[in-house]
Design an enzyme around this catalytic site. Structure first.
Site, PDB file in Angstrom:
ATOM      1  N   GLY A 247     -19.708   8.350  33.025  1.00  0.00           N
ATOM      2  CA  GLY A 247     -19.489   8.050  34.437  1.00  0.00           C
ATOM      3  C   GLY A 247     -18.164   8.589  34.906  1.00  0.00           C
ATOM      4  O   GLY A 247     -17.344   9.026  34.089  1.00  0.00           O
ATOM      5  N   PRO A 248     -17.922   8.528  36.204  1.00  0.00           N
ATOM      6  CA  PRO A 248     -16.674   9.039  36.751  1.00  0.00           C
ATOM      7  C   PRO A 248     -15.476   8.247  36.229  1.00  0.00           C
ATOM      8  O   PRO A 248     -15.652   7.130  35.722  1.00  0.00           O
ATOM      9  CB  PRO A 248     -16.829   8.823  38.259  1.00  0.00           C
ATOM     10  CG  PRO A 248     -18.247   8.456  38.495  1.00  0.00           C
ATOM     11  CD  PRO A 248     -18.811   7.958  37.227  1.00  0.00           C
TER      12      PRO A 248
ATOM     13  N   GLY B  76     -12.335   5.789  35.910  1.00  0.00           N
ATOM     14  CA  GLY B  76     -11.991   4.505  36.533  1.00  0.00           C
ATOM     15  C   GLY B  76     -13.159   3.578  36.781  1.00  0.00           C
ATOM     16  O   GLY B  76     -13.067   2.664  37.577  1.00  0.00           O
TER      17      GLY B  76
ATOM     18  N   GLY C 214     -14.585   1.710  34.338  1.00  0.00           N
ATOM     19  CA  GLY C 214     -14.590   0.598  33.384  1.00  0.00           C
ATOM     20  C   GLY C 214     -15.044   0.961  31.980  1.00  0.00           C
ATOM     21  O   GLY C 214     -15.285   0.072  31.163  1.00  0.00           O
ATOM     22  N   LYS C 215     -15.109   2.243  31.650  1.00  0.00           N
ATOM     23  CA  LYS C 215     -15.606   2.636  30.324  1.00  0.00           C
ATOM     24  C   LYS C 215     -14.641   2.182  29.229  1.00  0.00           C
ATOM     25  O   LYS C 215     -15.051   1.549  28.257  1.00  0.00           O
ATOM     26  CB  LYS C 215     -15.802   4.164  30.274  1.00  0.00           C
ATOM     27  CG  LYS C 215     -16.773   4.669  31.329  1.00  0.00           C
ATOM     28  CD  LYS C 215     -17.027   6.145  31.219  1.00  0.00           C
ATOM     29  CE  LYS C 215     -15.850   6.996  31.566  1.00  0.00           C
ATOM     30  NZ  LYS C 215     -15.431   6.916  32.976  1.00  0.00           N
ATOM     31  N   THR C 216     -13.367   2.500  29.417  1.00  0.00           N
ATOM     32  CA  THR C 216     -12.385   2.122  28.394  1.00  0.00           C
ATOM     33  C   THR C 216     -12.307   0.612  28.291  1.00  0.00           C
ATOM     34  O   THR C 216     -12.244   0.036  27.195  1.00  0.00           O
ATOM     35  CB  THR C 216     -10.993   2.652  28.778  1.00  0.00           C
ATOM     36  OG1 THR C 216     -11.131   4.011  29.133  1.00  0.00           O
ATOM     37  CG2 THR C 216     -10.021   2.496  27.647  1.00  0.00           C
TER      38      THR C 216
ATOM     39  N   SER D 219     -28.128  22.261  43.899  1.00  0.00           N
ATOM     40  CA  SER D 219     -28.453  21.228  44.876  1.00  0.00           C
ATOM     41  C   SER D 219     -27.910  21.490  46.284  1.00  0.00           C
ATOM     42  O   SER D 219     -28.232  20.779  47.226  1.00  0.00           O
ATOM     43  CB  SER D 219     -27.979  19.860  44.385  1.00  0.00           C
ATOM     44  OG  SER D 219     -26.584  19.792  44.474  1.00  0.00           O
TER      45      SER D 219
ATOM     46  N   LYS E 142     -24.018  10.224  44.930  1.00  0.00           N
ATOM     47  CA  LYS E 142     -24.008  10.934  46.214  1.00  0.00           C
ATOM     48  C   LYS E 142     -24.083   9.947  47.381  1.00  0.00           C
ATOM     49  O   LYS E 142     -23.420  10.117  48.399  1.00  0.00           O
ATOM     50  CB  LYS E 142     -25.177  11.925  46.260  1.00  0.00           C
ATOM     51  CG  LYS E 142     -24.948  13.136  45.358  1.00  0.00           C
ATOM     52  CD  LYS E 142     -26.137  14.061  45.325  1.00  0.00           C
ATOM     53  CE  LYS E 142     -25.829  15.275  44.457  1.00  0.00           C
ATOM     54  NZ  LYS E 142     -26.983  16.138  44.239  1.00  0.00           N
TER      55      LYS E 142
HETATM   56  P1  ADP Z   1     -12.500   4.603  32.677  1.00  0.00           P
HETATM   57  O1  ADP Z   1     -12.262   4.407  31.213  1.00  0.00           O
HETATM   58  O2  ADP Z   1     -13.942   4.593  33.071  1.00  0.00           O
HETATM   59  O3  ADP Z   1     -11.767   5.766  33.257  1.00  0.00           O
HETATM   60  P2  ADP Z   1     -11.018   2.115  32.942  1.00  0.00           P
HETATM   61  O4  ADP Z   1     -11.757   1.274  31.960  1.00  0.00           O
HETATM   62  O5  ADP Z   1      -9.692   2.656  32.520  1.00  0.00           O
HETATM   63  O6  ADP Z   1     -11.930   3.307  33.443  1.00  0.00           O
HETATM   64  O7  ADP Z   1     -10.889   1.286  34.298  1.00  0.00           O
HETATM   65  C1  ADP Z   1      -9.849   1.463  35.247  1.00  0.00           C
HETATM   66  C2  ADP Z   1      -9.347   0.120  35.682  1.00  0.00           C
HETATM   67  O8  ADP Z   1     -10.345  -0.562  36.447  1.00  0.00           O
HETATM   68  C3  ADP Z   1      -9.019  -0.794  34.520  1.00  0.00           C
HETATM   69  O9  ADP Z   1      -7.882  -1.523  34.845  1.00  0.00           O
HETATM   70  C4  ADP Z   1     -10.235  -1.698  34.413  1.00  0.00           C
HETATM   71  O10 ADP Z   1      -9.905  -2.928  33.873  1.00  0.00           O
HETATM   72  C5  ADP Z   1     -10.674  -1.820  35.866  1.00  0.00           C
HETATM   73  N1  ADP Z   1     -12.118  -2.004  35.996  1.00  0.00           N
HETATM   74  C6  ADP Z   1     -13.076  -1.051  35.968  1.00  0.00           C
HETATM   75  N2  ADP Z   1     -14.300  -1.575  36.155  1.00  0.00           N
HETATM   76  C7  ADP Z   1     -14.125  -2.902  36.308  1.00  0.00           C
HETATM   77  C8  ADP Z   1     -15.017  -3.998  36.543  1.00  0.00           C
HETATM   78  N3  ADP Z   1     -16.329  -3.821  36.652  1.00  0.00           N
HETATM   79  N4  ADP Z   1     -14.488  -5.239  36.636  1.00  0.00           N
HETATM   80  C9  ADP Z   1     -13.143  -5.430  36.524  1.00  0.00           C
HETATM   81  N5  ADP Z   1     -12.259  -4.451  36.328  1.00  0.00           N
HETATM   82  C10 ADP Z   1     -12.720  -3.195  36.215  1.00  0.00           C
END
Ligand code: ADP
Length: 674
Positions: free
Chosen positions: A250-251, A253, A255-257, A575, A618
């Site tokens: 996914g893009p 930010g 929540g992957k990490t 597209s 999109k």
């Molecule tokens: P990614 O690894 O996808 O780039 P991160 O896990 O670093 O994204 O997320 C960025 C920030 O947003 C972090 O501080 C994370 O805790 C917060 N965040 C992302 N998704 C959620 C969610 N669904 N609920 C609460 N916090 C979230």
């Protein structure tokens, strides 16, 4: 010369003690069987090396490195699903699909590791059979018995077994024949052969045919127990680590990490992240051979050493971003690292002895998995992390990001409240993203300024409410404008929706005609597929000119220029076909195209609109930019139906199969129609 040597020896009286210490450390370290001799060999080499030579320091550092690795150190997994669910829920809003998949993944692991093994004991001597059954059942295994080879075969056909312990000499069907038949089954068991007439030849023959162990009668009970235990633990380990590797896609930010960290917390494992973005050399992962000056271990082994455990959760971040100019095949290196069969004996070039990585739980992340080599993609279980809607972002900000930033800025004891309007203003005017990274950054910015003001004005306690005015004064002029709401309809300019690694985005396609010699000029760093889409769009317009109300000779003494800003960012994919086509029709009919109608779809020469991917991203991009109407290919109906009501709020979605269906929608016949 002899004199020199003598003096040299006298100069270093402390060295022998150093070696003694090293030797003791090697013995104490409980190194695995294959590492122990390597460490001793290195020590012997060191003893013969002059301490003033660089090789001495290199050898010493290497030995130190071997001794500091967690060869046998690991944590016990906490596989309590309820607790895992609570941790995931406590730290994350939404992401229901991802959370569910993660829990299912953990559930399978739990069941696999809790499963009771089934053993079949085969012997034609009743006493021997009963004895063995008794001993093994006491170890907690499930046991069945068979009095001969044929009966054993019937058992094996009826139900799967993990291990068969069989006598070698039996009438009708002997142990070797039983072994051969059992190995043909879809879930072949491991086999231990037991015999009173062991010969080297028969043992060699048994191993060649796939036996796991060879026990000679009369055997010691301990030997039996430990052989069974060893074989089944190996099997459990293989089953435990088997299965796909999770890949969060996914893009940025989204929540992957954060979910990866929550998994580690739930399982009570340590967590580390290894970024693969821009990785150019296999050696960065696998280390350099010690013959290189300044050789170092690779990133995987470095992390394991830093964490001091052999079973952490390692997140391989952005596996889709491995450098274009990677030396060697990135897919095969990653496969070797990720595959539990191969990574049992992972060989870092610096370390130069195998290290078992199979206890590591790898999680990969990627922005776009479509670009991954298929061999790698096959091994991954992709879990999508889609972008967030504005409402979701607001809720996450209020529930998670703001409280966290207030703590970080030392404001947790103060009553600070962000109005919903203020959060919405930060989202709309200061960020443009699918995820939450910039939002979190801007909230941190506001909190820092609050902290500063607070101290500057003297800590007066009391409560603060952050409204949009405070946001504007803290964050300065807004960074983003609503391109759509604030721009007029123009001839030859249409709005397209594209899907990039950062999520969805809107783009404007511009078309212009000038006097010339039938040339098509395409600019804006367009890839081959996009260029071909533009050619197709032009051919469609030329071949349907009359029905579209366009002069069929329009191309006769003209050049057509198609441009997609921003010119510096490379773009590709089919597209944008429909967007280019509409820009051309608008240009050639001199009718302005609606800026607030965005579209996406591949087109064919005959005018059909083909489905595309990244629908949710999109739609979110369209919402962010203030689009009112979106045109999607009719074949994407299912994807649209899967969208939540919230993500399509305020949007008119039109599904179209043919180009002609949408001409009047996007390019209204008369300006007065608006
Ligand atoms: P990614 O690894 O996808 O780039 P991160 O896990 O670093 O994204 O997320 C960025 C920030 O947003 C972090 O501080 C994370 O805790 C917060 N965040 C992302 N998704 C959620 C969610 N669904 N609920 C609460 N916090 C979230």
């Amino acid at each position: 010369m002899a004199f020199f040597r003598k003096h040299q020896q006298e100069d270093k009286p402390s060295v022998p003690q150093e070696f003694l210490d090293l030797r003791a450390a090697i013995e104490k370290a409980r190194l695995p069987e294959h590492v122990h001799p390597a460490a001793h060999k290195e020590l012997e080499k060191l003893e013969k090396t002059d301490p003033s030579l660089p090789e001495y320091t290199i050898g010493l550092t290497y030995l130190d490195y071997i001794l500091s690795l967690p060869w046998n150190r690991y944590t016990d997994d906490n596989l309590d699903l309820k607790r895992a669910a609570q941790i995931l829920e406590r730290q994350h809003y939404g992401l229901g699909h991802a959370k569910q998949r993660v829990l299912e993944f953990l559930a399978v692991r739990t069941l696999r590791s809790n499963r009771k093994f089934r053993i079949l004991v085969v012997d034609d001597e009743e006493m021997a059979r009963a004895n063995m059954e008794h001993v093994i059942r006491k170890e907690g295994y499930e046991v069945r018995t068979a009095a001969n080879g044929l009966e054993a075969l019937r058992h094996l056909q009826d139900e799967p077994f993990d291990l068969v312990i069989t006598d070698l000499k039996m009438e009708k069907l002997d142990g070797i024949e039983l072994l051969q038949s059992a190995k043909q089954s879809p879930t072949p068991p491991e086999i231990i052969l037991v015999t009173g007439h062991a010969t080297v030849d028969s043992a060699v023959d048994a191993f060649a045919k796939g036996a796991a162990y060879y026990l000679t009668k009369p055997y010691k009970l301990d030997e039996l127990r430990s052989a069974v235990h060893r074989i089944l633990e190996k099997k459990r380990h293989a089953q435990f680590t088997r299965g796909p590797i999770l890949c969060f896609a996914g893009p940025p930010g989204t929540g992957k990490t954060s979910i990866g960290q929550a998994i580690a917390e739930a399982m009570e494992r340590k967590f580390a992240r290894i970024s693969l973005a821009g990785l150019r050399d296999e050696a960065e992962l696998r280390g350099h051979r010690r013959t290189y000056v300044g050789a170092m271990p690779g990133r995987i082994m470095s992390e394991i050493k830093n964490l001091g455990l052999k079973n952490p959760v390692l997140m391989l971040d952005e596996i889709d971003k491995i450098g274009q100019d990677f030396k060697g095949d990135p897919a095969s290196v990653l496969l070797e690292i990720l595959d539990p069969e191969q990574n049992r004996s992972f060989r870092d070039h610096y370390l130069d002895v195998a290290f078992d990585l199979s206890a590591v739980m790898f999680i990969a992340t990627a922005n776009v998995v479509e670009n991954l080599p298929s061999a790698l993609l096959d091994r991954l279980e992709v879990i999508q992390f889609p972008g967030y809607t504005e409402t979701e972002k607001s809720r996450i900000a209020q529930q998670f990001l703001i409280p966290r930033q207030l703590i970080d800025c030392g404001l947790s004891d103060h009553e600070v409240r962000f109005e919903d309007e203020a959060v919405a203003a930060i989202i709309r005017d200061y960020t443009r993203e699918a995820g939450l990274r910039n939002l979190e950054r801007e909230i941190a910015n506001v909190c820092r300024k609050l902290a500063f003001l607070h101290l500057q004005q003297g800590d007066q306690g009391g409560s603060v409410t952050v409204d949009s005015k405070i946001v504007a004064s803290f964050l300065g002029p807004r960074k983003y404008r609503h391109e759509i709401a604030e721009s007029a309809n123009r001839v030859g300019i249409t709005t397209g929706l594209v899907w990039t690694e950062f999520g969805g985005e809107i783009v404007f396609v511009e078309a212009a005609r000038m006097r010339g010699s039938q040339q098509v000029i395409l600019t804006g760093s367009l890839g081959d597929v996009l260029r071909e889409s533009a050619q197709t769009a032009l051919s469609y317009v030329r071949s349907h000119a009359e029905s579209l109300g366009i002069d069929p000779e329009f191309f006769h003494s003209s050049d057509i220029h198609i441009h997609i800003p921003a010119g510096a960012i490379p773009k590709d994919g089919p597209s944008a076909g429909i967007t280019i086509c509409m820009a051309l029709i608008s240009l050639l009919t001199s009718r302005p195209a609606r800026r607030d109608a965005a579209m996406t779809g591949e087109i064919t020469l005959s005018g059909r609109i083909l489905p595309v991917s990244g629908i949710r991203e999109k739609v979110l991009a369209a919402q962010r930019a203030g689009v009112k109407t979106i045109v999607f290919p009719g074949k994407n109906r299912m994807d649209i139906e899967c969208l939540s009501e919230e993500s399509t709020k305020g949007l008119e979605i039109v599904l179209a199969e043919e180009i002609e269906e949408i001409v009047n929608l996007v390019i209204p016949a008369r300006v007065a129609d608006f």
